[in-house]
Scaffold this motif. Structure first.
Motif, PDB file in Angstrom:
ATOM      1  N   GLY A  49      32.725  43.971  29.424  1.00  0.00           N
ATOM      2  CA  GLY A  49      32.155  42.681  29.820  1.00  0.00           C
ATOM      3  C   GLY A  49      33.061  41.508  29.512  1.00  0.00           C
ATOM      4  O   GLY A  49      32.934  40.435  30.096  1.00  0.00           O
ATOM      5  N   ASN A  50      34.010  41.707  28.588  1.00  0.00           N
ATOM      6  CA  ASN A  50      34.919  40.632  28.173  1.00  0.00           C
ATOM      7  C   ASN A  50      36.285  40.693  28.841  1.00  0.00           C
ATOM      8  O   ASN A  50      37.034  39.723  28.789  1.00  0.00           O
ATOM      9  CB  ASN A  50      35.117  40.670  26.655  1.00  0.00           C
ATOM     10  CG  ASN A  50      33.818  40.437  25.920  1.00  0.00           C
ATOM     11  OD1 ASN A  50      33.001  39.635  26.330  1.00  0.00           O
ATOM     12  ND2 ASN A  50      33.630  41.160  24.828  1.00  0.00           N
ATOM     13  N   ILE A  51      36.625  41.827  29.426  1.00  0.00           N
ATOM     14  CA  ILE A  51      37.946  41.975  30.051  1.00  0.00           C
ATOM     15  C   ILE A  51      37.898  41.356  31.435  1.00  0.00           C
ATOM     16  O   ILE A  51      37.154  41.813  32.308  1.00  0.00           O
ATOM     17  CB  ILE A  51      38.365  43.449  30.138  1.00  0.00           C
ATOM     18  CG1 ILE A  51      38.482  44.040  28.735  1.00  0.00           C
ATOM     19  CG2 ILE A  51      39.676  43.589  30.916  1.00  0.00           C
ATOM     20  CD1 ILE A  51      38.700  45.537  28.717  1.00  0.00           C
ATOM     21  N   GLN A  52      38.686  40.310  31.630  1.00  0.00           N
ATOM     22  CA  GLN A  52      38.750  39.621  32.912  1.00  0.00           C
ATOM     23  C   GLN A  52      39.891  40.195  33.751  1.00  0.00           C
ATOM     24  O   GLN A  52      41.008  40.365  33.270  1.00  0.00           O
ATOM     25  CB  GLN A  52      38.952  38.118  32.711  1.00  0.00           C
ATOM     26  CG  GLN A  52      37.764  37.440  32.057  1.00  0.00           C
ATOM     27  CD  GLN A  52      36.507  37.536  32.914  1.00  0.00           C
ATOM     28  OE1 GLN A  52      36.519  37.166  34.088  1.00  0.00           O
ATOM     29  NE2 GLN A  52      35.423  38.030  32.334  1.00  0.00           N
ATOM     30  N   ILE A  53      39.578  40.473  34.991  1.00  0.00           N
ATOM     31  CA  ILE A  53      40.548  41.017  35.933  1.00  0.00           C
ATOM     32  C   ILE A  53      41.337  39.860  36.539  1.00  0.00           C
ATOM     33  O   ILE A  53      40.778  38.805  36.832  1.00  0.00           O
ATOM     34  CB  ILE A  53      39.811  41.820  37.014  1.00  0.00           C
ATOM     35  CG1 ILE A  53      39.161  43.036  36.350  1.00  0.00           C
ATOM     36  CG2 ILE A  53      40.738  42.209  38.156  1.00  0.00           C
ATOM     37  CD1 ILE A  53      38.212  43.780  37.230  1.00  0.00           C
ATOM     38  N   SER A  54      42.624  40.086  36.715  1.00  0.00           N
ATOM     39  CA  SER A  54      43.511  39.083  37.308  1.00  0.00           C
ATOM     40  C   SER A  54      44.077  39.603  38.621  1.00  0.00           C
ATOM     41  O   SER A  54      44.140  40.819  38.854  1.00  0.00           O
ATOM     42  CB  SER A  54      44.675  38.771  36.356  1.00  0.00           C
ATOM     43  OG  SER A  54      44.205  38.269  35.133  1.00  0.00           O
ATOM     44  N   GLU A  55      44.512  38.686  39.456  1.00  0.00           N
ATOM     45  CA  GLU A  55      45.136  39.066  40.729  1.00  0.00           C
ATOM     46  C   GLU A  55      46.278  40.039  40.459  1.00  0.00           C
ATOM     47  O   GLU A  55      47.080  39.850  39.544  1.00  0.00           O
ATOM     48  CB  GLU A  55      45.665  37.839  41.463  1.00  0.00           C
ATOM     49  CG  GLU A  55      46.416  38.197  42.714  1.00  0.00           C
ATOM     50  CD  GLU A  55      46.042  37.353  43.917  1.00  0.00           C
ATOM     51  OE1 GLU A  55      46.341  37.805  45.025  1.00  0.00           O
ATOM     52  OE2 GLU A  55      45.466  36.281  43.750  1.00  0.00           O
ATOM     53  N   GLY A  56      46.329  41.108  41.262  1.00  0.00           N
ATOM     54  CA  GLY A  56      47.403  42.091  41.152  1.00  0.00           C
ATOM     55  C   GLY A  56      47.150  43.189  40.147  1.00  0.00           C
ATOM     56  O   GLY A  56      47.963  44.107  40.026  1.00  0.00           O
ATOM     57  N   ASP A  57      46.023  43.129  39.412  1.00  0.00           N
ATOM     58  CA  ASP A  57      45.730  44.164  38.423  1.00  0.00           C
ATOM     59  C   ASP A  57      45.493  45.507  39.104  1.00  0.00           C
ATOM     60  O   ASP A  57      45.015  45.582  40.237  1.00  0.00           O
ATOM     61  CB  ASP A  57      44.492  43.808  37.599  1.00  0.00           C
ATOM     62  CG  ASP A  57      44.795  42.852  36.460  1.00  0.00           C
ATOM     63  OD1 ASP A  57      45.976  42.534  36.218  1.00  0.00           O
ATOM     64  OD2 ASP A  57      43.826  42.418  35.798  1.00  0.00           O
ATOM     65  N   TYR A  58      45.828  46.562  38.368  1.00  0.00           N
ATOM     66  CA  TYR A  58      45.576  47.930  38.789  1.00  0.00           C
ATOM     67  C   TYR A  58      44.443  48.475  37.926  1.00  0.00           C
ATOM     68  O   TYR A  58      44.566  48.535  36.706  1.00  0.00           O
ATOM     69  CB  TYR A  58      46.823  48.802  38.599  1.00  0.00           C
ATOM     70  CG  TYR A  58      47.897  48.510  39.608  1.00  0.00           C
ATOM     71  CD1 TYR A  58      48.038  49.306  40.739  1.00  0.00           C
ATOM     72  CD2 TYR A  58      48.778  47.449  39.430  1.00  0.00           C
ATOM     73  CE1 TYR A  58      49.031  49.036  41.673  1.00  0.00           C
ATOM     74  CE2 TYR A  58      49.764  47.169  40.367  1.00  0.00           C
ATOM     75  CZ  TYR A  58      49.882  47.975  41.481  1.00  0.00           C
ATOM     76  OH  TYR A  58      50.858  47.707  42.405  1.00  0.00           O
ATOM     77  N   ILE A  59      43.349  48.846  38.578  1.00  0.00           N
ATOM     78  CA  ILE A  59      42.174  49.369  37.888  1.00  0.00           C
ATOM     79  C   ILE A  59      41.963  50.803  38.350  1.00  0.00           C
ATOM     80  O   ILE A  59      41.959  51.087  39.547  1.00  0.00           O
ATOM     81  CB  ILE A  59      40.899  48.557  38.228  1.00  0.00           C
ATOM     82  CG1 ILE A  59      41.152  47.054  38.141  1.00  0.00           C
ATOM     83  CG2 ILE A  59      39.729  49.016  37.385  1.00  0.00           C
ATOM     84  CD1 ILE A  59      41.491  46.525  36.786  1.00  0.00           C
TER      85      ILE A  59
END
Length: 69
Positions: A49-59
């Protein structure tokens, strides 16, 4: 819209977005059984819930299966 990569596929999302929100939006099967990697690092379930995704991230959503003989 921001582009991220989910299990190798390009996905456009609106930011801000947490890992928990992405799981909900992605209709992940059995979320209680999934492990998540963000940019090749495992994310602790209690931090989703605290990890914010950024543009270009690989999930990556990973399922570990037992078995064998």
């Amino acid at each position: 819209m921001a582009k991220i990569y989910v299990n190798g596929d390009v996905k456009e999302v609106n930011l801000p977005l947490s890992v928990s929100e992405l799981i909900s939006q992605s209709d992940v099967q059995q979320p209680e059984m999934v492990s998540v990697q963000v940019n090749e690092e495992f994310a602790e379930r209690e931090d989703w819930g605290n990890i914010q995704i950024s543009e270009g991230d690989y999930i990556d959503f990973l399922y570990f299966m037992g078995g064998g003989m």
